[in-house]
Design an enzyme around this catalytic site. Structure first.
Site, PDB file in Angstrom:
ATOM      1  N   GLY A  11       3.256  30.352  70.780  1.00 23.59           N
ATOM      2  CA  GLY A  11       3.598  30.513  72.189  1.00 23.59           C
ATOM      3  C   GLY A  11       3.692  29.169  72.895  1.00 23.59           C
ATOM      4  N   ARG A  72       7.785  31.892  66.135  1.00 25.51           N
ATOM      5  CA  ARG A  72       6.740  32.341  65.216  1.00 25.51           C
ATOM      6  C   ARG A  72       7.383  32.497  63.844  1.00 25.51           C
ATOM      7  NH1 ARG A  72       2.489  33.161  68.456  1.00 25.51           N
ATOM      8  NH2 ARG A  72       2.880  33.827  70.599  1.00 25.51           N
ATOM      9  N   ASP A 103      -4.119  28.633  67.413  1.00 23.46           N
ATOM     10  CA  ASP A 103      -4.866  28.940  66.204  1.00 23.46           C
ATOM     11  C   ASP A 103      -3.948  29.184  65.005  1.00 23.46           C
ATOM     12  OD1 ASP A 103      -6.255  31.600  64.642  1.00 23.46           O
ATOM     13  OD2 ASP A 103      -7.504  29.834  64.891  1.00 23.46           O
ATOM     14  N   ASP A 130      -8.445  29.609  73.556  1.00 23.10           N
ATOM     15  CA  ASP A 130      -9.206  30.420  72.594  1.00 23.10           C
ATOM     16  C   ASP A 130      -9.653  29.649  71.365  1.00 23.10           C
ATOM     17  OD1 ASP A 130      -6.677  30.056  71.565  1.00 23.10           O
ATOM     18  OD2 ASP A 130      -6.359  32.152  71.018  1.00 23.10           O
ATOM     19  N   ARG A 172      -4.559  37.110  75.146  1.00 23.58           N
ATOM     20  CA  ARG A 172      -4.773  37.841  73.889  1.00 23.58           C
ATOM     21  C   ARG A 172      -6.197  38.414  73.862  1.00 23.58           C
ATOM     22  NH1 ARG A 172      -2.916  34.686  68.683  1.00 23.58           N
ATOM     23  NH2 ARG A 172      -4.405  33.166  69.482  1.00 23.58           N
TER      24      ARG A 172
END
Length: 320
Positions: A11, A72, A103, A130, A172
Protein backbone atom coordinates in the site's frame (compact mmCIF):
# COMPACT_ATOMS: atom_id res chain seq x y z
CA UNK A 1 28.78 -0.94 -3.40
CA UNK A 2 28.39 0.96 -6.68
CA UNK A 3 24.86 0.24 -7.88
CA UNK A 4 21.65 -0.18 -5.87
CA UNK A 5 17.98 -0.77 -6.64
CA UNK A 6 15.00 0.98 -5.08
CA UNK A 7 11.35 -0.04 -4.99
CA UNK A 8 8.11 0.79 -3.19
CA UNK A 9 5.80 -2.10 -2.42
CA UNK A 10 2.37 -2.80 -0.93
CA UNK A 11 0.00 0.00 0.00
CA UNK A 12 1.19 3.52 -0.78
CA UNK A 13 1.84 5.96 2.06
CA UNK A 14 2.46 9.72 2.21
CA UNK A 15 6.20 10.29 2.44
CA UNK A 16 7.24 7.52 0.05
CA UNK A 17 8.21 10.08 -2.59
CA UNK A 18 10.22 12.03 -0.05
CA UNK A 19 12.03 8.80 0.89
CA UNK A 20 12.70 8.02 -2.79
CA UNK A 21 14.22 11.48 -3.14
CA UNK A 22 16.43 10.99 -0.08
CA UNK A 23 17.67 7.59 -1.26
CA UNK A 24 18.48 8.78 -4.78
CA UNK A 25 20.26 11.96 -3.77
CA UNK A 26 22.21 10.35 -0.93
CA UNK A 27 23.36 7.58 -3.26
CA UNK A 28 24.46 10.06 -5.94
CA UNK A 29 26.29 12.07 -3.27
CA UNK A 30 28.33 8.95 -2.53
CA UNK A 31 28.97 8.23 -6.21
CA UNK A 32 26.52 5.33 -6.43
CA UNK A 33 24.09 4.55 -9.24
CA UNK A 34 20.41 4.06 -8.41
CA UNK A 35 17.90 2.07 -10.42
CA UNK A 36 14.25 2.78 -9.70
CA UNK A 37 12.12 -0.35 -9.98
CA UNK A 38 8.53 0.33 -10.99
CA UNK A 39 5.50 -1.38 -9.44
CA UNK A 40 7.36 -2.99 -6.55
CA UNK A 41 8.35 -6.64 -6.67
CA UNK A 42 6.20 -7.10 -9.77
CA UNK A 43 8.48 -4.69 -11.63
CA UNK A 44 11.53 -6.47 -10.25
CA UNK A 45 10.29 -9.80 -11.58
CA UNK A 46 9.23 -8.27 -14.92
CA UNK A 47 12.43 -6.21 -15.24
CA UNK A 48 10.78 -2.79 -15.33
CA UNK A 49 13.35 -0.28 -14.10
CA UNK A 50 15.39 2.76 -15.09
CA UNK A 51 18.40 4.65 -13.80
CA UNK A 52 17.45 7.61 -11.64
CA UNK A 53 19.34 10.91 -11.74
CA UNK A 54 19.37 13.94 -9.46
CA UNK A 55 16.59 15.60 -11.44
CA UNK A 56 14.52 12.40 -11.48
CA UNK A 57 13.36 13.25 -7.96
CA UNK A 58 12.84 16.99 -8.33
CA UNK A 59 9.50 18.39 -7.13
CA UNK A 60 8.29 15.20 -5.42
CA UNK A 61 9.06 15.79 -1.73
CA UNK A 62 5.63 17.36 -1.23
CA UNK A 63 3.66 14.82 -3.26
CA UNK A 64 1.71 11.88 -1.91
CA UNK A 65 1.72 8.44 -3.48
CA UNK A 66 4.87 7.02 -5.03
CA UNK A 67 6.66 8.06 -8.20
CA UNK A 68 7.76 4.46 -8.73
CA UNK A 69 4.19 3.21 -8.35
CA UNK A 70 3.37 0.09 -6.37
CA UNK A 71 1.61 -3.23 -6.62
CA UNK A 72 1.01 -6.33 -4.56
CA UNK A 73 2.92 -9.29 -5.97
CA UNK A 74 1.86 -12.80 -4.95
CA UNK A 75 4.50 -14.25 -7.26
CA UNK A 76 7.18 -12.93 -4.92
CA UNK A 77 5.94 -15.44 -2.36
CA UNK A 78 7.02 -18.30 -4.62
CA UNK A 79 10.50 -19.74 -5.19
CA UNK A 80 10.20 -19.15 -8.95
CA UNK A 81 9.27 -15.51 -8.41
CA UNK A 82 12.17 -14.95 -6.05
CA UNK A 83 14.63 -16.58 -8.46
CA UNK A 84 13.42 -14.32 -11.27
CA UNK A 85 13.80 -11.26 -9.02
CA UNK A 86 17.39 -12.26 -8.22
CA UNK A 87 18.07 -12.88 -11.92
CA UNK A 88 16.89 -9.34 -12.74
CA UNK A 89 19.15 -7.83 -10.08
CA UNK A 90 22.14 -9.80 -11.37
CA UNK A 91 21.38 -8.84 -14.97
CA UNK A 92 21.68 -5.14 -14.11
CA UNK A 93 24.61 -5.53 -11.74
CA UNK A 94 22.55 -4.32 -8.78
CA UNK A 95 24.44 -5.11 -5.59
CA UNK A 96 21.92 -4.01 -2.96
CA UNK A 97 18.24 -3.16 -2.66
CA UNK A 98 16.23 -0.57 -0.74
CA UNK A 99 12.62 -1.62 -0.12
CA UNK A 100 10.07 0.95 1.04
CA UNK A 101 6.92 -0.71 2.35
CA UNK A 102 5.26 -2.53 5.18
CA UNK A 103 5.35 -5.96 6.77
CA UNK A 104 4.66 -7.90 3.56
CA UNK A 105 7.29 -5.92 1.66
CA UNK A 106 9.86 -6.64 4.36
CA UNK A 107 9.08 -10.35 4.15
CA UNK A 108 9.94 -10.24 0.46
CA UNK A 109 13.23 -8.51 1.30
CA UNK A 110 13.83 -11.11 4.00
CA UNK A 111 13.50 -13.89 1.41
CA UNK A 112 16.07 -12.22 -0.84
CA UNK A 113 18.40 -11.89 2.13
CA UNK A 114 17.98 -15.33 3.67
CA UNK A 115 17.76 -17.41 0.50
CA UNK A 116 19.97 -15.56 -1.97
CA UNK A 117 22.28 -13.33 0.06
CA UNK A 118 21.07 -10.06 -1.50
CA UNK A 119 21.89 -7.12 0.83
CA UNK A 120 18.58 -5.35 1.52
CA UNK A 121 17.56 -2.37 3.62
CA UNK A 122 13.90 -1.87 4.54
CA UNK A 123 12.28 1.53 5.08
CA UNK A 124 8.96 1.27 6.95
CA UNK A 125 6.39 2.89 4.65
CA UNK A 126 2.83 2.14 5.76
CA UNK A 127 0.05 4.26 7.22
CA UNK A 128 -0.93 1.41 9.57
CA UNK A 129 1.98 1.86 12.02
CA UNK A 130 1.87 -1.90 12.53
CA UNK A 131 5.60 -2.64 12.81
CA UNK A 132 6.75 -3.20 16.38
CA UNK A 133 10.44 -2.43 15.97
CA UNK A 134 9.85 1.26 15.13
CA UNK A 135 7.82 3.86 17.05
CA UNK A 136 6.42 5.31 13.84
CA UNK A 137 6.17 4.25 10.21
CA UNK A 138 6.34 6.54 7.21
CA UNK A 139 2.88 7.89 6.35
CA UNK A 140 1.24 7.28 9.72
CA UNK A 141 1.39 10.89 10.90
CA UNK A 142 -0.11 12.22 7.67
CA UNK A 143 -2.88 9.61 7.69
CA UNK A 144 -3.84 10.46 11.27
CA UNK A 145 -3.89 14.17 10.43
CA UNK A 146 -6.16 13.47 7.45
CA UNK A 147 -8.55 11.58 9.75
CA UNK A 148 -8.31 14.36 12.31
CA UNK A 149 -9.34 16.99 9.78
CA UNK A 150 -12.37 14.95 8.68
CA UNK A 151 -13.45 14.17 12.25
CA UNK A 152 -13.23 17.88 13.12
CA UNK A 153 -15.63 18.65 10.29
CA UNK A 154 -17.95 15.81 11.28
CA UNK A 155 -18.08 17.17 14.82
CA UNK A 156 -19.48 20.46 13.50
CA UNK A 157 -22.42 18.85 11.72
CA UNK A 158 -23.03 16.19 14.38
CA UNK A 159 -23.28 18.89 17.04
CA UNK A 160 -25.73 20.85 14.93
CA UNK A 161 -28.05 17.84 14.66
CA UNK A 162 -27.24 16.30 18.07
CA UNK A 163 -26.12 13.07 16.43
CA UNK A 164 -23.59 10.33 16.95
CA UNK A 165 -20.94 9.89 14.26
CA UNK A 166 -19.29 6.50 13.78
CA UNK A 167 -16.08 7.04 11.82
CA UNK A 168 -14.27 4.09 10.28
CA UNK A 169 -10.52 4.46 9.78
CA UNK A 170 -7.94 2.17 8.20
CA UNK A 171 -5.17 0.16 9.82
CA UNK A 172 -5.94 -3.46 8.92
CA UNK A 173 -5.50 -5.40 12.18
CA UNK A 174 -3.75 -2.55 14.01
CA UNK A 175 -5.72 0.06 15.94
CA UNK A 176 -3.10 2.82 16.01
CA UNK A 177 -4.81 5.15 13.51
CA UNK A 178 -8.06 4.87 15.49
CA UNK A 179 -6.23 5.37 18.78
CA UNK A 180 -4.24 8.45 17.77
CA UNK A 181 -7.03 10.03 15.74
CA UNK A 182 -9.50 9.35 18.55
CA UNK A 183 -7.39 10.97 21.23
CA UNK A 184 -6.40 14.03 19.20
CA UNK A 185 -9.91 14.68 17.86
CA UNK A 186 -11.56 14.48 21.27
CA UNK A 187 -13.58 11.41 20.33
CA UNK A 188 -15.62 9.98 23.17
CA UNK A 189 -15.08 6.34 22.19
CA UNK A 190 -12.65 4.31 20.13
CA UNK A 191 -13.12 0.71 19.07
CA UNK A 192 -9.97 -1.22 18.12
CA UNK A 193 -9.17 -4.85 17.25
CA UNK A 194 -6.84 -5.22 20.22
CA UNK A 195 -9.59 -4.71 22.82
CA UNK A 196 -13.00 -6.42 22.82
CA UNK A 197 -15.80 -3.87 22.89
CA UNK A 198 -18.91 -3.96 25.07
CA UNK A 199 -21.94 -2.31 23.47
CA UNK A 200 -23.62 -1.82 26.84
CA UNK A 201 -20.56 0.06 28.09
CA UNK A 202 -20.52 2.19 24.94
CA UNK A 203 -24.18 3.14 25.41
CA UNK A 204 -23.48 3.93 29.07
CA UNK A 205 -20.64 6.26 28.08
CA UNK A 206 -22.84 7.99 25.51
CA UNK A 207 -25.64 8.45 28.03
CA UNK A 208 -23.22 9.83 30.60
CA UNK A 209 -21.79 12.34 28.14
CA UNK A 210 -25.28 13.48 27.15
CA UNK A 211 -26.17 13.89 30.84
CA UNK A 212 -23.06 16.06 31.19
CA UNK A 213 -24.30 18.38 28.45
CA UNK A 214 -22.72 17.04 25.27
CA UNK A 215 -24.91 17.25 22.18
CA UNK A 216 -22.92 14.95 19.92
CA UNK A 217 -20.57 12.00 20.13
CA UNK A 218 -17.76 10.72 17.97
CA UNK A 219 -16.96 7.01 17.86
CA UNK A 220 -13.81 6.09 15.94
CA UNK A 221 -13.71 2.45 14.84
CA UNK A 222 -10.80 0.62 13.23
CA UNK A 223 -11.56 -1.32 10.06
CA UNK A 224 -10.11 -4.44 11.68
CA UNK A 225 -13.12 -4.59 13.99
CA UNK A 226 -15.91 -4.10 11.44
CA UNK A 227 -17.27 -1.52 9.04
CA UNK A 228 -18.95 1.67 10.24
CA UNK A 229 -22.32 0.70 8.73
CA UNK A 230 -22.35 -2.64 10.57
CA UNK A 231 -21.45 -0.95 13.85
CA UNK A 232 -24.17 1.68 13.40
CA UNK A 233 -26.69 -1.11 12.88
CA UNK A 234 -25.67 -2.71 16.16
CA UNK A 235 -25.78 0.60 18.00
CA UNK A 236 -29.23 1.50 16.69
CA UNK A 237 -30.61 -1.74 18.09
CA UNK A 238 -29.84 -0.62 21.66
CA UNK A 239 -30.29 3.18 21.56
CA UNK A 240 -32.70 5.76 20.16
CA UNK A 241 -30.05 8.36 19.27
CA UNK A 242 -29.61 9.50 15.69
CA UNK A 243 -26.46 7.84 14.33
CA UNK A 244 -24.54 8.33 11.10
CA UNK A 245 -21.69 6.31 9.57
CA UNK A 246 -18.66 7.68 7.75
CA UNK A 247 -15.93 5.59 6.14
CA UNK A 248 -12.87 7.70 5.45
CA UNK A 249 -11.34 5.06 3.19
CA UNK A 250 -8.44 5.62 0.82
CA UNK A 251 -8.38 9.38 1.39
CA UNK A 252 -6.10 8.42 4.30
CA UNK A 253 -3.47 7.15 1.89
CA UNK A 254 -3.18 10.31 -0.18
CA UNK A 255 -2.24 13.91 0.29
CA UNK A 256 0.91 15.93 0.84
CA UNK A 257 3.01 14.38 3.63
CA UNK A 258 3.26 16.19 6.94
CA UNK A 259 6.47 17.76 8.22
CA UNK A 260 6.96 14.75 10.51
CA UNK A 261 6.70 12.29 7.62
CA UNK A 262 8.98 14.33 5.36
CA UNK A 263 11.58 14.44 8.13
CA UNK A 264 11.34 10.68 8.70
CA UNK A 265 11.63 10.11 4.95
CA UNK A 266 14.81 12.17 4.73
CA UNK A 267 16.38 10.41 7.70
CA UNK A 268 15.26 6.90 6.75
CA UNK A 269 16.39 7.26 3.13
CA UNK A 270 19.75 8.70 4.07
CA UNK A 271 20.37 6.00 6.69
CA UNK A 272 19.44 3.20 4.27
CA UNK A 273 21.98 4.30 1.68
CA UNK A 274 24.74 4.86 4.20
CA UNK A 275 24.28 1.31 5.47
CA UNK A 276 24.56 -0.14 1.96
CA UNK A 277 27.56 2.09 1.20
CA UNK A 278 29.35 0.55 4.17
CA UNK A 279 28.55 -2.95 2.94
CA UNK A 280 25.85 -3.51 5.56
CA UNK A 281 22.64 -5.18 4.44
CA UNK A 282 19.85 -7.32 5.78
CA UNK A 283 18.65 -4.45 7.98
CA UNK A 284 15.62 -2.23 8.45
CA UNK A 285 15.69 1.38 9.57
CA UNK A 286 13.28 2.95 12.03
CA UNK A 287 12.92 5.43 14.85
CA UNK A 288 12.91 4.80 18.59
CA UNK A 289 12.76 7.53 21.21
CA UNK A 290 13.54 10.12 18.51
CA UNK A 291 16.70 8.29 17.42
CA UNK A 292 17.10 6.78 13.95
CA UNK A 293 18.00 3.10 14.39
CA UNK A 294 18.62 0.02 12.29
CA UNK A 295 18.19 -3.63 13.19
CA UNK A 296 18.26 -7.09 11.67
CA UNK A 297 15.45 -7.50 9.14
CA UNK A 298 14.71 -11.08 10.21
CA UNK A 299 14.36 -10.03 13.84
CA UNK A 300 12.24 -7.02 12.89
CA UNK A 301 9.64 -8.94 10.87
CA UNK A 302 9.31 -11.55 13.63
CA UNK A 303 8.36 -8.99 16.30
CA UNK A 304 4.67 -8.90 17.22
CA UNK A 305 3.05 -5.47 17.32
CA UNK A 306 2.11 -4.36 20.85
CA UNK A 307 -0.88 -2.14 21.50
CA UNK A 308 -0.35 1.00 23.58
CA UNK A 309 -2.73 0.31 26.46
CA UNK A 310 -1.49 3.36 28.34
CA UNK A 311 -2.70 5.67 25.56
CA UNK A 312 -6.00 3.80 25.47
CA UNK A 313 -6.44 4.41 29.22
CA UNK A 314 -5.64 8.08 28.64
CA UNK A 315 -8.55 8.33 26.21
CA UNK A 316 -10.86 6.63 28.71
CA UNK A 317 -9.96 9.25 31.33
CA UNK A 318 -10.18 12.41 29.23
CA UNK A 319 -13.08 11.67 26.89
CA UNK A 320 -15.92 12.30 29.33
Amino acid sequence: MKRIGLLTSGGDAPGMNAAIRAVVRTAIYYGMEVYGIERGYAGLIEDTMYEMQMRSVSDIVQRGGTKLRTARCLEMLTADGQKQAVSTLEKHGIEGLVVIGGDGSFRGAKCLTENYGIPTIGIPGTIDNDLEYTDYTLGFDTAVNTCLDIINKLRDTMTSHERISVVEVMGRHCGDIALYAGITSGAEIIVVPEIAYDMEDIVMRINRSRANGKRSNIIVIAEGVMGADAFVKQLQEVTTYSVRATTIGHIQRGGSPSMADRMLAAQFGNKAVRLLKDGIGNRVVGIRKNEIIDMDIIEAVSMKKKFNYELYETLQMISM
